[in-house]
Design a protein around this motif. Sequence first.
Motif, PDB file in Angstrom:
ATOM      1  N   SER B  62       0.854  -1.187   0.000  1.00  0.00           N
ATOM      2  CA  SER B  62       0.000   0.000   0.000  1.00  0.00           C
ATOM      3  C   SER B  62       0.884   1.229   0.000  1.00  0.00           C
ATOM      4  CB  SER B  62      -0.902  -0.005   1.241  1.00  0.00           C
ATOM      5  OG  SER B  62      -0.154   0.335   2.400  1.00  0.00           O
ATOM      6  N   ASP B  63       0.257   2.396  -0.107  1.00  0.00           N
ATOM      7  CA  ASP B  63       1.038   3.641  -0.109  1.00  0.00           C
ATOM      8  C   ASP B  63       1.566   3.994   1.278  1.00  0.00           C
ATOM      9  OD1 ASP B  63      -1.865   5.861  -0.434  1.00  0.00           O
ATOM     10  OD2 ASP B  63      -1.262   4.436   1.114  1.00  0.00           O
ATOM     11  N   ARG B  64       1.263   3.163   2.283  1.00  0.00           N
ATOM     12  CA  ARG B  64       1.863   3.383   3.596  1.00  0.00           C
ATOM     13  C   ARG B  64       3.317   2.893   3.627  1.00  0.00           C
ATOM     14  NH1 ARG B  64       0.456   0.441   7.263  1.00  0.00           N
ATOM     15  NH2 ARG B  64      -0.756  -1.175   6.199  1.00  0.00           N
ATOM     16  N   PHE B  65       3.667   2.103   2.626  1.00  0.00           N
ATOM     17  CA  PHE B  65       5.011   1.530   2.553  1.00  0.00           C
ATOM     18  C   PHE B  65       5.868   2.338   1.578  1.00  0.00           C
ATOM     19  CE2 PHE B  65       4.806  -2.750   4.569  1.00  0.00           C
ATOM     20  CZ  PHE B  65       3.453  -2.756   4.895  1.00  0.00           C
ATOM     21  N   SER B  66       7.081   2.635   1.985  1.00  0.00           N
ATOM     22  CA  SER B  66       8.036   3.292   1.102  1.00  0.00           C
ATOM     23  C   SER B  66       9.434   2.813   1.448  1.00  0.00           C
ATOM     24  CB  SER B  66       7.943   4.817   1.221  1.00  0.00           C
ATOM     25  OG  SER B  66       8.282   5.228   2.534  1.00  0.00           O
ATOM     26  N   ALA B  67      10.332   2.962   0.508  1.00  0.00           N
ATOM     27  CA  ALA B  67      11.705   2.536   0.744  1.00  0.00           C
ATOM     28  C   ALA B  67      12.637   3.440  -0.036  1.00  0.00           C
ATOM     29  CB  ALA B  67      11.912   1.083   0.336  1.00  0.00           C
ATOM     30  N   GLU B  68      13.823   3.595   0.500  1.00  0.00           N
ATOM     31  CA  GLU B  68      14.843   4.347  -0.201  1.00  0.00           C
ATOM     32  C   GLU B  68      16.200   3.707   0.049  1.00  0.00           C
ATOM     33  OE1 GLU B  68      14.919   8.371   1.168  1.00  0.00           O
ATOM     34  OE2 GLU B  68      15.859   7.866   3.067  1.00  0.00           O
ATOM     35  N   ARG B  69      17.109   4.040  -0.846  1.00  0.00           N
ATOM     36  CA  ARG B  69      18.479   3.552  -0.718  1.00  0.00           C
ATOM     37  C   ARG B  69      19.395   4.688  -1.098  1.00  0.00           C
ATOM     38  NH1 ARG B  69      21.474  -1.406  -4.003  1.00  0.00           N
ATOM     39  NH2 ARG B  69      23.146  -1.735  -2.472  1.00  0.00           N
ATOM     40  N   THR B  70      20.360   4.942  -0.268  1.00  0.00           N
ATOM     41  CA  THR B  70      21.264   6.059  -0.503  1.00  0.00           C
ATOM     42  C   THR B  70      22.699   5.565  -0.616  1.00  0.00           C
ATOM     43  OG1 THR B  70      21.410   6.415   1.881  1.00  0.00           O
ATOM     44  CG2 THR B  70      19.788   7.719   0.677  1.00  0.00           C
ATOM     45  N   GLY B  71      23.457   6.220  -1.512  1.00  0.00           N
ATOM     46  CA  GLY B  71      24.859   5.874  -1.681  1.00  0.00           C
ATOM     47  C   GLY B  71      25.083   4.468  -2.175  1.00  0.00           C
ATOM     48  N   GLY B  72      24.045   3.883  -2.777  1.00  0.00           N
ATOM     49  CA  GLY B  72      24.181   2.522  -3.274  1.00  0.00           C
ATOM     50  C   GLY B  72      24.420   1.503  -2.192  1.00  0.00           C
ATOM     51  N   SER B  73      24.097   1.882  -0.936  1.00  0.00           N
ATOM     52  CA  SER B  73      24.398   0.979   0.166  1.00  0.00           C
ATOM     53  C   SER B  73      23.165   0.787   1.040  1.00  0.00           C
ATOM     54  CB  SER B  73      25.577   1.506   0.971  1.00  0.00           C
ATOM     55  OG  SER B  73      25.915   0.608   2.008  1.00  0.00           O
ATOM     56  N   VAL B  74      23.114   1.491   2.164  1.00  0.00           N
ATOM     57  CA  VAL B  74      22.071   1.267   3.162  1.00  0.00           C
ATOM     58  C   VAL B  74      20.683   1.595   2.593  1.00  0.00           C
ATOM     59  CG1 VAL B  74      21.178   2.073   5.375  1.00  0.00           C
ATOM     60  CG2 VAL B  74      23.627   1.657   5.085  1.00  0.00           C
ATOM     61  N   GLN B  84      -2.188  -3.951  12.138  1.00  0.00           N
ATOM     62  CA  GLN B  84      -1.855  -5.269  12.676  1.00  0.00           C
ATOM     63  C   GLN B  84      -1.440  -6.239  11.571  1.00  0.00           C
ATOM     64  OE1 GLN B  84      -5.230  -6.252  15.225  1.00  0.00           O
ATOM     65  NE2 GLN B  84      -4.032  -5.644  17.009  1.00  0.00           N
ATOM     66  N   GLU B  85      -2.020  -6.086  10.387  1.00  0.00           N
ATOM     67  CA  GLU B  85      -1.660  -7.000   9.297  1.00  0.00           C
ATOM     68  C   GLU B  85      -0.248  -6.761   8.770  1.00  0.00           C
ATOM     69  OE1 GLU B  85      -4.307  -4.926   9.162  1.00  0.00           O
ATOM     70  OE2 GLU B  85      -4.397  -3.862   7.229  1.00  0.00           O
ATOM     71  N   ASP B  86       0.398  -5.695   9.247  1.00  0.00           N
ATOM     72  CA  ASP B  86       1.795  -5.461   8.859  1.00  0.00           C
ATOM     73  C   ASP B  86       2.750  -6.334   9.669  1.00  0.00           C
ATOM     74  OD1 ASP B  86       1.190  -1.873   8.654  1.00  0.00           O
ATOM     75  OD2 ASP B  86       0.835  -3.459   7.166  1.00  0.00           O
ATOM     76  N   SER B  87       2.257  -6.973  10.703  1.00  0.00           N
ATOM     77  CA  SER B  87       3.116  -7.831  11.530  1.00  0.00           C
ATOM     78  C   SER B  87       3.667  -8.974  10.686  1.00  0.00           C
ATOM     79  CB  SER B  87       2.310  -8.406  12.702  1.00  0.00           C
ATOM     80  OG  SER B  87       1.877  -7.379  13.557  1.00  0.00           O
TER      81      SER B  87
END
Lengths: 113, 113
Positions: B62-74, B84-87
């Motif tokens: 869903s749009d509650r989830f996002s992700a990023e990556r910086t410097g090609g690492s972390v 609760q269903e995110d558990s």
Amino acid sequence: QKEVEQNSGPLSVPEGAIASLNCTYSDRVSQSFFWYRQYSGKSPELIMSIYSNGDKEDGRFTAQLNKASQYVSLLIRDSQPSDSATYLCAVNRGGGGADGLTFGKGTHLIIQP
Amino acid sequence: GAGVSQSPSNKVTEKGKDVELRCDPISGHTALYWYRQSLGQGLEFLIYFQGNSAPDKSGLPSDRFSAERTGGSVSTLTIQRTQQEDSAVYLCASSLQGAQGYTFGSGTRLTVV
């Protein structure tokens, strides 16, 4: 929808026997195939990869691939109690292989001493 | 580092709070993946990074989830307004190239209460 199907088990095999784990996949363009082992409460661990038709052996493990039948299997010879785990079959998601794997739900293997 | 490192290993949060999960891949690995695994279920693909870009975000639930990556690492996976269903256990993996089998971290067990 690309799918990877495995029998969930449990598959029970006596110690010292050959354990045979099977997997079918739906996407004909899949090129890379992997077997992971996951112990309870742990993360998956890569144990075998196979990219071309035929057999690939590594110690007690043999992976078999048949692209015409869209079928990949894992044989474990001389099964040990420490082989008891869930085995996940994984297939690359994209035709070019660059965008991650689709996993089956896994087969729970029990090696009986 | 020697392996894929994830933090925290466990997180308990109240429903509605935001959480941030961190993944530090193996040094030099350009491809990074996020999966989640619910109890007794298979691995669900979330997102894939090649370098800092995410060519495939199709697995984010869903749009509650996002992700990023910086410097090609972390990489960080953020879940806003947790439900609760995110558990689940959130697993990060990395590889040298996308078509190779990859190495998983030990995961973050998220519990939403």
